[in-house]
Scaffold this motif. Sequence first.
Motif: not given
Length: 277
Positions: A140, A202-203, A206-207, A209-210, A224, A231
């Motif tokens: 991340h 984007t990645l 996404a990472t 949030f994951l 954030t 974005w």
Amino acid sequence: MNSLFRRLAMITDITTLIATIAAILFYLGAAGYIIRAVRHQETISTAKMAALGLCPIGLHGFSLQQTLFIEGGVQLGLLTSVSLIALVVNLVVLISGLKKPLHELFIVQFPFSALILLITLLSGPSEVVYRDMQSTTIVHILLSVLAYSLLIIATLHVLVLAYQNHQLRHHHLTGVVRLLPPLQTMESLLFELLWVGEILLTLAIATGFLFLDDLFAQQLAHKTVFSIIAWCIYAILLWGRHTRGWRGNTALRWTLGGFCALMLAYFGSKFVLEILL
């Protein structure tokens, strides 16, 4: 001289040292060859350009991988980050250059990359080391650094593009403008940088949030929110380019808007905590 060699031996192992020095020499050699070709108006074939670029970029990547990933953590100081950014930008321009003439840009990029490698080599290990982190968190962080940096470079690129456009409109074809690729080629590269930056952003989001516990915690909320806003701005710009052919001042305004959102994501918390509160 002996003290310098002893210091270099402390900085890195012999394989990394050789790879770094070789990358510096190949970067400078390739830049010198391109400068000579431009001065004599010689055409550099795609195969030759690929060979000129892949060798120093490959050595740079090997050297950086040895410096970046250390036992027990990741070394991600300023110089290492700049070296990583330079490597990615060189790779993007090289791949783009297989389709269009962009080799003039390496006249600046290759010596800059060589300089960063040299400074990193002589400066010693960075004090900024992330230890005892999960691999997902490291991914991340690296994605975030690359995304933010590439999009900031795209902003610098659009400013150069605006200057080039202004000079061409006023028929000022001397100086730096003569060394730049054609306007359409520069514009095409801008949107390729934006696409790569948007994919990485984007990645990164996404990472986040994951793999992170709470991206909307008090200390992370501003970053954030503004990262998501950036974005959205870049996504609208890329959509407008694809569907409506946006370019010129429109691309400039949207790119600068995304840049402002990124700056607020990075520095917004300090502004709020130190100035507003």
